[in-house]
Design an enzyme around this catalytic site. Structure first.
Site, PDB file in Angstrom:
ATOM      1  N   HIS A  17       0.828  -1.128   0.071  1.00  0.00           N
ATOM      2  CA  HIS A  17       0.035  -0.008  -0.111  1.00  0.00           C
ATOM      3  C   HIS A  17       0.897   1.288   0.044  1.00  0.00           C
ATOM      4  O   HIS A  17       0.444   2.222  -0.805  1.00  0.00           O
ATOM      5  CB  HIS A  17      -0.843   0.118   1.230  1.00  0.00           C
ATOM      6  CG  HIS A  17      -1.763  -1.218   1.349  1.00  0.00           C
ATOM      7  ND1 HIS A  17      -1.970  -1.727   2.790  1.00  0.00           N
ATOM      8  CD2 HIS A  17      -2.551  -1.694   0.447  1.00  0.00           C
ATOM      9  CE1 HIS A  17      -2.819  -2.632   2.265  1.00  0.00           C
ATOM     10  NE2 HIS A  17      -3.432  -2.706   1.188  1.00  0.00           N
ATOM     11  N   LYS A  41     -17.046  -6.531   7.949  1.00  0.00           N
ATOM     12  CA  LYS A  41     -16.242  -7.647   8.200  1.00  0.00           C
ATOM     13  C   LYS A  41     -15.513  -7.367   9.504  1.00  0.00           C
ATOM     14  O   LYS A  41     -15.116  -6.092   9.655  1.00  0.00           O
ATOM     15  CB  LYS A  41     -15.264  -8.106   7.091  1.00  0.00           C
ATOM     16  CG  LYS A  41     -14.380  -6.937   6.475  1.00  0.00           C
ATOM     17  CD  LYS A  41     -13.605  -7.459   5.310  1.00  0.00           C
ATOM     18  CE  LYS A  41     -12.906  -6.149   4.693  1.00  0.00           C
ATOM     19  NZ  LYS A  41     -12.218  -6.494   3.559  1.00  0.00           N
ATOM     20  N   ARG A  90      -2.932  -5.931  -7.914  1.00  0.00           N
ATOM     21  CA  ARG A  90      -2.187  -6.979  -7.943  1.00  0.00           C
ATOM     22  C   ARG A  90      -2.525  -8.186  -8.655  1.00  0.00           C
ATOM     23  O   ARG A  90      -3.619  -8.109  -8.962  1.00  0.00           O
ATOM     24  CB  ARG A  90      -1.835  -7.472  -6.399  1.00  0.00           C
ATOM     25  CG  ARG A  90      -1.252  -6.655  -5.581  1.00  0.00           C
ATOM     26  CD  ARG A  90      -1.464  -7.127  -3.925  1.00  0.00           C
ATOM     27  NE  ARG A  90      -2.612  -7.658  -3.678  1.00  0.00           N
ATOM     28  CZ  ARG A  90      -2.904  -8.907  -3.119  1.00  0.00           C
ATOM     29  NH1 ARG A  90      -1.898  -9.584  -2.799  1.00  0.00           N
ATOM     30  NH2 ARG A  90      -4.195  -9.397  -3.023  1.00  0.00           N
ATOM     31  N   SER A 128      -3.112  -7.941   3.058  1.00  0.00           N
ATOM     32  CA  SER A 128      -3.080  -7.631   4.514  1.00  0.00           C
ATOM     33  C   SER A 128      -3.925  -9.039   5.278  1.00  0.00           C
ATOM     34  O   SER A 128      -3.277  -9.240   6.348  1.00  0.00           O
ATOM     35  CB  SER A 128      -4.250  -6.616   4.632  1.00  0.00           C
ATOM     36  OG  SER A 128      -3.806  -5.427   4.403  1.00  0.00           O
TER      37      SER A 128
END
Lengths: 170, 170, 170, 170, 170, 170
Positions: A17, A41, A90, A128
């Site tokens: 990031h 979440k 990505r 992450s």
């Protein structure tokens, strides 16, 4: 003046990031990192903590600021005067999700442009969520996160072990 | 002597997993099936049950053993002296997740190699989670799991119906 | 004794191929690199040249040999006594093609196993065809190929420029 | 001053390309459209024709110019002083090829950034090659290309029919 | 007489679903929309509500009926005499999941055929879950759902805000 | 009466194509197999041969006819009165190409519907091009094509060997 918005959950910010933010900061006059703080979440860090971790990581980049928000991303862009939304891609991104979101944003707010930067090679496979799995099981992630995030993860997981909580999604 | 580790959740082992294990057992001197027992997602069988189901399924293969573990997979590989981690790939695999994991493992433990076997045709579209959905709704899965797993699923779902639990992710 | 076969066109061998061969050579007692010499697509190097480039690149690895062949890959595996076919996978691989080929091979020759190694991070996005495009346009590829291949590419493209041939697919 | 380069074959430019160029022209002070003129694959229009078609299509956008080039794209970017390379992404893009190229460019020329714009919904499934197939078989593509391109395609295919050439890849 | 079954969660029906149903209704003598009512994931609308929303949306199509079911989809197809299961595909579909399900259904019930319709362009990137995210954050979705669904979403979210519930998965 | 069109190159028809045609013939009153005879890529069989091979393969299915065409597929559909175009999907299909084509067809001819059937498991990884590679190198493909195609391939390749032609794309 072109203002870019780099939005996300960032739970927590990784070196991937940070690389995207550093490159985006060169493309625009000002870059705002937007930490979304109403995710359903379960996350490891609170919105406030995630903002602070970003602030520690980008302290040296003069034209970057960090804010949290809990409205539609395109609405937040309008609020802060951003013309452009920046996203990192990505190879293992959820491309379809990115397309759905970008086209929905375009429909809601046709004037705001979305641009994508591709993650550099060392960060192509860093996420992450994988990172949290590894650190929870005791793996060494020194090279994958900024120093202040490394420290925060250490504190967080020590606390978690003491209270035997198991908040983290595997 | 080359030792291979075949890690996973295996909730429960299917004929697809068994096929991969059988083929991997021919490639290495010894194969250890590693049942990961600290998953955050709700599973149908406990780690102990999943180990027992595997043991029943591979009883006839002399160089295979089954163990459970709750540390990093590469750490577990080191502990048991395995040089190689084996994973099965299906066309409907989460390739990106496999790449992320393999490259993270390589970074943490560069000496341990990951090798991938492709599922044979009859197992290309068989997953534990789809299997559980089907059996829960009363579908016939006789040809998809080893006999001892079929029996265990029967018992488990009868119990589940009685107690009206709804543990299974659809 | 386990013999592995690493087959391909290798036009030319890159550091990514070399990395796969080096790792595969540790997994098997003997590794044969098979250079396929009947490809219909126009290649830059002849089969003989491609074999020589590999030989130069793996000279230091004792248990590796290089051969060319023009029959079915599984037939060639049988001929040389190989039990295993090795393939490298990159995120940008043609996965579907690899699946088609592996399952076709399994149908023709069920006893020969296919195993896949994932390319390491620096080689995830390196392909022979992209490499040839770059070198043809004068780009520096020193870090991407073995030294003998670098030299051969230099010679080849000087010759090509002189004769004004345009063999390379863009 | 930020200069962007939008490179490609553009055989011919479609309304999808034009949409990307229009949006990119708003992001940068100046946008150069780079028509690559050394492609090995057989194209319908010459480099000169493709440049002219672009010029006709972007005549109304003041900060856009069109040039052709036959060197490495990153070299061309350096030559014209561009800091950024722009690419359009469609859901049916060759993502892997885009990743390979972007990471290769980054390796050759780390200072030049690549940014990606997502095609808008009406252009998500429009490609130059499909377009040529359709027009060759007599399909109506009025809504898919700029007016000058429509005219050029009409002329080109009338000529092609007369000479009974069959240049177009299906 | 050919009867088609169009099964799903439909939480709620979107204009994309409605478009698929409308087109499928032309292909078959009768189309049954099957609302699955035993999903483990938390949904916004109950099965009864989802059936009613569909009924309002397809009231004008004479050969369409709506029912809910909680057994295997192929079993439900048999019960209602359907020979064909219809599914919509979007570019951002979970293709692998669709393949797994279709092949599992074929194994359980070889006589029931699955056919797929591709979403039309305006609905290619529209999903129920993204829609719920957007409406929850106050975005305008008037053009994306049938009028009765728009009204139901308005009521639902007003209620949700009052009770401060947070049922919706982000 | 519903007429379906199943278009393709079919060079040659495989058991996978035959399976799709057999299933499609049950869905529609009449099925026309359309062999496209103006493909730019070099094919092994002429359009006439490909039509004959299909005719031999579907001789037992009463409602199927075979024709060749060299216009737009949707135009051909209109000519023969077909309301539906049928395509087979394999996991290793070019999905993006199928989406591009289906949406282009919809734009040119909105009334003609495209439906997709998923290949059954044994044919998921069978393609005409891989098949030709295998048979050219002497592999046994008895179980993969109809008997008349097997015979035609034998004749074709004997001829090819004698004349030392190398028409086949690898």
């Amino acid at each position: 003046m072109t203002i870019g918005l780099y939005p996300g959950s960032f739970d927590p910010v990784t070196n991937g990031h940070l690389d995207v933010a550093t490159r985006a900061a060169r493309l625009f006059d000002r870059l705002v990192i937007g930490v979304f703080d109403r995710p359903a979440k379960h996350l490891l860090f609170s919105a406030e903590e995630r903002v602070e971790l970003w602030k520690g990581a980008v302290a040296q980049i003069p034209n970057v600021t960090v804010e949290h928000y809990n409205i539609l991303t395109v609405e937040f862009a309008r609020t802060i005067g951003a013309q452009v939304i920046v996203r990192g891609l990505r190879m293992s991104s959820d491309f379809e999700g990115e397309f759905e979101m970008a086209l929905m944003n375009k429909q809601i707010s046709p004037k705001i442009e979305s641009v994508f930067l591709m993650a550099n090679l060392p960060f192509q496979f860093l996420s992450s969520s994988l990172l949290k799995e590894v650190v929870q099981l005791g793996g060494d992630i020194t090279s994958l996160v900024p120093p202040n995030v490394l420290k925060a993860l250490g504190t967080k997981f020590k606390v978690l072990q003491v209270t035997e909580q198991n908040l983290i999604r595997r």
